[in-house]
Design a protein around this motif. Structure first.
Motif, PDB file in Angstrom:
ATOM      1  N   ARG A  76       0.839  -1.220   0.000  1.00  0.00           N
ATOM      2  CA  ARG A  76       0.000   0.000   0.000  1.00  0.00           C
ATOM      3  C   ARG A  76       0.864   1.256   0.000  1.00  0.00           C
ATOM      4  O   ARG A  76       0.595   2.213  -0.732  1.00  0.00           O
ATOM      5  CB  ARG A  76      -0.844   0.050   1.283  1.00  0.00           C
ATOM      6  CG  ARG A  76      -2.185  -0.607   1.196  1.00  0.00           C
ATOM      7  CD  ARG A  76      -2.980  -0.241   2.471  1.00  0.00           C
ATOM      8  NE  ARG A  76      -3.880  -1.301   2.843  1.00  0.00           N
ATOM      9  CZ  ARG A  76      -5.013  -1.562   2.208  1.00  0.00           C
ATOM     10  NH1 ARG A  76      -5.376  -0.835   1.190  1.00  0.00           N
ATOM     11  NH2 ARG A  76      -5.782  -2.555   2.596  1.00  0.00           N
ATOM     12  N   GLN A  93       0.494   3.837  -3.021  1.00  0.00           N
ATOM     13  CA  GLN A  93      -0.096   5.157  -2.738  1.00  0.00           C
ATOM     14  C   GLN A  93       0.913   6.280  -2.958  1.00  0.00           C
ATOM     15  O   GLN A  93       0.578   7.307  -3.537  1.00  0.00           O
ATOM     16  CB  GLN A  93      -0.668   5.205  -1.325  1.00  0.00           C
ATOM     17  CG  GLN A  93      -2.048   4.551  -1.289  1.00  0.00           C
ATOM     18  CD  GLN A  93      -2.678   4.563   0.100  1.00  0.00           C
ATOM     19  OE1 GLN A  93      -2.001   4.786   1.101  1.00  0.00           O
ATOM     20  NE2 GLN A  93      -3.965   4.294   0.151  1.00  0.00           N
ATOM     21  N   LYS A 147       0.587   9.171  -5.840  1.00  0.00           N
ATOM     22  CA  LYS A 147       0.554  10.587  -5.467  1.00  0.00           C
ATOM     23  C   LYS A 147       1.538  11.362  -6.348  1.00  0.00           C
ATOM     24  O   LYS A 147       1.199  12.398  -6.922  1.00  0.00           O
ATOM     25  CB  LYS A 147       0.896  10.757  -3.979  1.00  0.00           C
ATOM     26  CG  LYS A 147       0.795  12.193  -3.520  1.00  0.00           C
ATOM     27  CD  LYS A 147       1.215  12.375  -2.076  1.00  0.00           C
ATOM     28  CE  LYS A 147       1.209  13.829  -1.675  1.00  0.00           C
ATOM     29  NZ  LYS A 147       2.013  14.680  -2.551  1.00  0.00           N
TER      30      LYS A 147
END
Ligand code: 48F
Length: 259
Positions: free
Chosen positions: A8, A12, A16
């Motif tokens: 994760r 993530q 971003k």
């Protein structure tokens, strides 16, 4: 901490960065010496800058020096940039300094990232977006593994105020523009003129001269500028590449400041 947390965190934080780079001031294609030098100065000046590099590693043609002897040569003018960057060099003779290729490649990467540029490796520009009065205003991107695996996978696109083609000898972005709009580059022929045979003294002077806006919204730098404008190649002397990257950044800054 477990394997899902790690996964994760990676996904993530990568997403971003990529989402943050959907709209850029300057998109640089190619993380060789000219592209990373341009990225450093632009990011340092506060412009939103990202480099897309198709290979796993940054550095382009730096690592192998000349014929795999991993040393590079710079002239006095290029040494000024090495000094500014804190990259060691030693004098070989007048106007001829030697630097370590690995130190140069890794320092340019570190400095451009620390200045605030994003580097996305393993992503290639496969096409350009041309809009608003025939202006390059975006890049069409894909994983560079897609063509290698011969997979029929559509790309995604980003928007940018300026593109710098620092793709080296192949001048890939300029070629894409020629393919799309034909014969409209700011060169003697309107097309890619093509790199000439080796002639160091002339070639080194010509690299910064050839670093220009070659089509609205597109600046060409480094060996891509040499090939596009038709100057001689120069081999493992890198001062011209650094000076070209700096000039590309100066041009981009001036154009962006004009709005
Ligand atoms: O070739 P390269 O190092 O470009 P440069 O800044 O410097 C040239 C010198 O290294 C050397 C020389 C010095 O005298 O002659 O050759 O002009 O780096 C170009 C980078 O662009 C990447 C490529 O993988 C390399 O790392 N590249 C090329 N095409 C694409 C690309 C593309 N379509 N998308 C993303 N990256």
């Amino acid at each position: 901490m477990n394997e899902v947390t790690i996964s994760r965190a990676i996904i993530q934080s990568y997403m971003k960065d990529l989402l943050d780079s959907m709209e850029l001031d300057v998109a640089i294609v190619g993380a060789g010496p000219s592209g990373m030098t341009a990225a450093y100065y632009l990011a340092q000046a506060g412009f939103k800058t990202a480099i897309f590099e198709k290979r796993l590693s940054i550095g382009g043609g730096i690592w192998g020096g000349g014929m795999m002897f991993n040393k590079v040569v710079v002239q006095t003018e290029g040494k000024g940039i090495l000094d500014e960057f804190g990259i060691a060099s030693t004098k070989y003779q007048d106007d001829c300094y030697i630097a370590d290729a690995v130190e140069l490649a890794s320092s340019l990467g570190l400095l451009s990232i620390k200045a605030g540029a994003k580097i996305f490796n393993l992503i290639m520009a496969e096409d350009v977006v041309i809009r608003e009065n025939d202006r390059v205003s975006g890049l069409v991107l894909n994983w560079s593994s897609v063509p290698i695996a011969k997979l029929p996978i559509d790309p995604l696109a980003i928007r940018t105020k300026l593109v710098i083609d620092s793709t080296g000898h192949e001048s890939e972005i300029c070629k894409m523009v020629v393919k799309k709009v034909g014969g409209k580059l700011n060169t003697s022929t309107g097309n890619i003129v093509g790199e000439k045979s080796m002639w160091v003294e002339v070639a080194e002077k010509k690299v910064p001269d050839n670093t220009n806006e070659v089509y609205p919204g597109l600046i060409v730098a480094g060996m891509a500028a040499t090939a596009t404008f038709g100057s001689p190649r120069m081999g493992p002397i890198f001062g011209g590449m650094l000076l070209s990257g700096k000039k590309a950044a100066n041009l981009a800054e001036a154009m962006l400041s004009q709005g």
